[in-house]
Design an enzyme around this catalytic site. Structure first.
Site, PDB file in Angstrom:
ATOM      1  N   SER A 209       0.826  -1.210   0.000  1.00  0.00           N
ATOM      2  CA  SER A 209       0.000   0.000   0.000  1.00  0.00           C
ATOM      3  C   SER A 209       0.860   1.260   0.000  1.00  0.00           C
ATOM      4  O   SER A 209       0.564   2.225  -0.705  1.00  0.00           O
ATOM      5  CB  SER A 209      -0.952  -0.009   1.201  1.00  0.00           C
ATOM      6  OG  SER A 209      -0.228  -0.158   2.416  1.00  0.00           O
TER       7      SER A 209
ATOM      8  N   LYS B 175       1.026 -11.328   7.245  1.00  0.00           N
ATOM      9  CA  LYS B 175       1.286  -9.950   7.647  1.00  0.00           C
ATOM     10  C   LYS B 175      -0.050  -9.346   8.032  1.00  0.00           C
ATOM     11  O   LYS B 175      -0.990  -9.321   7.232  1.00  0.00           O
ATOM     12  CB  LYS B 175       1.925  -9.159   6.515  1.00  0.00           C
ATOM     13  CG  LYS B 175       2.073  -7.656   6.802  1.00  0.00           C
ATOM     14  CD  LYS B 175       2.633  -6.928   5.591  1.00  0.00           C
ATOM     15  CE  LYS B 175       2.744  -5.440   5.838  1.00  0.00           C
ATOM     16  NZ  LYS B 175       1.492  -4.709   5.729  1.00  0.00           N
TER      17      LYS B 175
END
Length: 290
Positions: free
Chosen positions: A42, A162
């Protein structure tokens, strides 16, 4: 393990990828204590890049990392076919780990069985170890369930998760930490995750101040808790001033303040406002960070 920086993708004044600036940033990071990097996440503005740009960004990061550092590559697509195609490209470039986010366009159809097959099909198509990415804020609110993570952990080529969500890291760690790598994806619960058995974390603040985040890791795993708690307080405030201020645009401006190249995000994301820029600069000066 250690600390991973989710590398930002630099753009020039007209919005083209500035590969030279990425190389410059990597030359700095390569000399740091970072264990490695998450490319094309991101912070890397994955969805704003073409596939050709993703490939070149990933190659630039791999080719300029430190010799003992490793690279995770975000393979984030809507179809199994395209995800596998890019995973194979990432593998060919020398990626150490492949990171997979749940597809989001058909969100209602993303049930546990569908996601288990998606992750398993991609992981079975490559020899590079894979991690799944629990980040509901980036995939329409889809959150990986504990039972799904338990099933995913049984796949021989999926080695971890994650977690950038809120309130789930403890459940994942308690469920699979003995057989699976659970990596905190936020400074907000990085230290707590380490204490509970996480092997490291992917921390956006590491883009700006890699040594400070690495020091927290070292103090915590070394059980120097008094020092670690004090540093963690400082890091939480720093993280609030950076990532909590304006997302990727704020991380990039903080990099500019720290002497790296952040630049502006790619449209439609807007640069950080002048008001927030001044607020961040004042905070950094007050804390002696710049």
């Amino acid at each position: 393990m250690g600390v991973f920086a989710p590398i930002t993708t630099p753009f020039d004044e007209i919005g083209e990828v500035a590969y030279d600036k990425l190389r410059d940033n990597m030359n700095f990071y390569a000399k740091s204590s970072l264990k490695g990097y998450l490319a094309l996440g991101s912070n890397g503005e994955n969805k704003s890049l073409s596939n050709k740009e993703k490939e070149k960004v990933l190659a630039t990061i791999i080719n300029n990392k430190g010799s003992d550092q490793v690279v995770m590559a975000g393979c984030i697509f809507e179809s199994t076919k395209e995800t596998i195609e890019f995973a194979k490209i990432a593998q060919g470039l020398g990626t150490d780990f492949i990171t997979l986010l749940p597809p989001s366009y058909f969100k209602k159809e993303m049930t546990d069985p569908v996601l288990l097959k998606y992750f398993s099909d991609v992981a079975s198509s490559v020899t590079t170890p894979c991690l799944v990415y629990n980040a509901p804020q980036f995939c329409g609110g889809t959150t990986l369930s504990v039972s799904l993570v338990k099933d995913i952990a049984k796949h021989p080529n999926i080695v971890g998760v994650k977690d950038s969500s809120t309130g789930n890291i403890e459940s994942f760690l308690l469920a699979v930490r003995d057989s699976f790598n659970v990596m905190p994806g936020s400074a907000n619960f990085f230290m707590n995750g380490l204490i509970m058995g996480a092997p490291g974390g992917v921390i956006s603040l590491a883009n700006v101040f890699p040594e400070i985040t690495c020091k927290l890791y070292t103090l915590t795993v070394g059980k120097k808790y008094e020092e670690a708690f004090k540093l963690n307080e400082k890091i939480l405030q720093m993280n609030k001033a950076v990532s909590g201020t304006g997302g990727v645009a704020a991380v990039k401006y903080a990099m500019d303040l720290a002497g790296l190249y952040g630049g502006n995000p790619r449209l439609p994301l807007l640069p950080l406002s002048d008001e927030l820029r001044k607020k961040m600069e004042d905070y950094f000066k007050k804390e002696g960070l710049i």
